[in-house]
Enzyme design. Structure first.
Site, PDB file in Angstrom:
ATOM      1  N   ILE A 183       0.831  -1.210   0.000  1.00 34.33           N
ATOM      2  CA  ILE A 183       0.000   0.000   0.000  1.00 34.33           C
ATOM      3  C   ILE A 183       0.864   1.258   0.000  1.00 34.33           C
ATOM      4  O   ILE A 183       0.549   2.248  -0.652  1.00 34.33           O
ATOM      5  CB  ILE A 183      -0.954  -0.016   1.213  1.00 34.33           C
ATOM      6  CG1 ILE A 183      -1.944  -1.183   1.073  1.00 34.33           C
ATOM      7  CG2 ILE A 183      -1.715   1.300   1.328  1.00 34.33           C
ATOM      8  CD1 ILE A 183      -2.718  -1.491   2.345  1.00 34.33           C
ATOM      9  N   HIS A 184       1.965   1.220   0.755  1.00 33.44           N
ATOM     10  CA  HIS A 184       2.916   2.336   0.791  1.00 33.44           C
ATOM     11  C   HIS A 184       2.223   3.643   1.178  1.00 33.44           C
ATOM     12  O   HIS A 184       2.204   4.612   0.411  1.00 33.44           O
ATOM     13  CB  HIS A 184       3.593   2.470  -0.577  1.00 33.44           C
ATOM     14  CG  HIS A 184       5.081   2.590  -0.507  1.00 33.44           C
ATOM     15  ND1 HIS A 184       5.894   1.550  -0.155  1.00 33.44           N
ATOM     16  CD2 HIS A 184       5.916   3.648  -0.729  1.00 33.44           C
ATOM     17  CE1 HIS A 184       7.149   1.933  -0.179  1.00 33.44           C
ATOM     18  NE2 HIS A 184       7.193   3.207  -0.508  1.00 33.44           N
ATOM     19  N   PRO A 185       1.647   3.693   2.373  1.00 34.19           N
ATOM     20  CA  PRO A 185       0.809   4.855   2.721  1.00 34.19           C
ATOM     21  C   PRO A 185       1.559   6.146   3.007  1.00 34.19           C
ATOM     22  O   PRO A 185       0.961   7.220   2.952  1.00 34.19           O
ATOM     23  CB  PRO A 185       0.077   4.376   3.976  1.00 34.19           C
ATOM     24  CG  PRO A 185       0.988   3.360   4.586  1.00 34.19           C
ATOM     25  CD  PRO A 185       1.641   2.672   3.425  1.00 34.19           C
TER      26      PRO A 185
END
Length: 253
Positions: A183-185
């Site tokens: 997701i790499h938020p």
């Protein structure tokens, strides 16, 4: 070489021995805590070794004299305290918790990532608002980040509230780790947050906190890449179970 079936039979016994040694030896427990800090921060560029980390935690004062490596370790240690509190109190994860953890690990070493319309401040745990490309393609689209996180948080909480075998517990922790990376938020610190959330799940059931050994960094990245490309978590699970076995089949780190 042991087969996966043999490893799965051995792992509970190895973990039991490891937990017993943690309980019996304060020195061993401290050594493991320091090494937890060392491995995760070294993966992201810290140059401190465990002895230097021990000295830093015993004597540090937050001031301009500290290096970026030292500040990274201090922030990560605060993150460890945060997830340990959640686990001890059997606190379910929330979206706000993930954001707080993101802010925590970047508190002293983060900053603004300039964007055309809006800058993102990693020190505040602000969500990523721009597209990011990795070696295996793009990470989650920015407008879908919070929805994707909510889904994996819900899955994690549901798993922790039910009955799980030891293997299922670690699979839950590895999936949370993997999904956070996918997701790499955040603009920065995604790897550290992912590894801390993994440890939260493990601490929730009072099991050993697994690590990624720094000497296996390329294999770690390769396992993530293969999992992303194949759209299957199995390569990452296999790698992480290997790392866990490596930890508990010796005297720790």
């Amino acid at each position: 070489m042991n087969s996966p079936q043999t490893e799965s039979v051995r792992l509970p016994d190895l973990i039991s021995r490891y937990l017993l040694k943690l309980a019996e030896s304060d020195a061993f427990a401290r050594e493991q805590t320091l090494a937890q800090l060392y491995y995760s921060t070294a993966l992201d560029g810290s140059g401190l070794v465990p002895a230097q980390i021990a000295s830093l935690l015993d004597t540090h004062e937050i001031n301009s004299v500290l290096t970026s490596s030292q500040l990274m370790v201090i922030d990560y240690q605060q993150g460890q305290d945060l997830i340990a509190g959640w686990a001890i109190n059997q606190q379910p994860l929330s979206l706000l918790d993930v954001q707080r953890l993101g802010a925590c690990v970047m508190h002293h070493t983060g900053g603004l990532t300039p964007q055309l319309l809006q800058s993102v401040d990693s020190r505040l745990g602000e969500w990523r608002t721009y597209e990011v490309m990795g070696t295996s393609g793009s990470y989650e689209r920015p407008h879908k980040v919070q929805k994707a996180l909510l889904e994996v948080i819900k899955q994690t909480n549901t798993s922790l509230q039910g009955k799980q075998t030891l293997r299922q517990l670690y699979e839950t922790s590895f999936r949370l780790h993997y999904e956070l990376i996918r997701i790499h938020p955040f603009a920065e610190g995604n790897g550290r947050v992912a590894r801390l959330l993994m440890n939260y799940v493990q601490l929730y059931r009072r099991q050993p906190q697994s690590v990624v050994f720094v000497e296996d960094r390329l294999s770690y990245l390769g396992a993530l890449d293969l999992a992303f490309r194949s759209k299957s978590i199995r390569p990452f699970d296999a790698f992480m179970f290997g790392q866990l076995t490596k930890l508990v089949s010796t005297d720790g780190y």
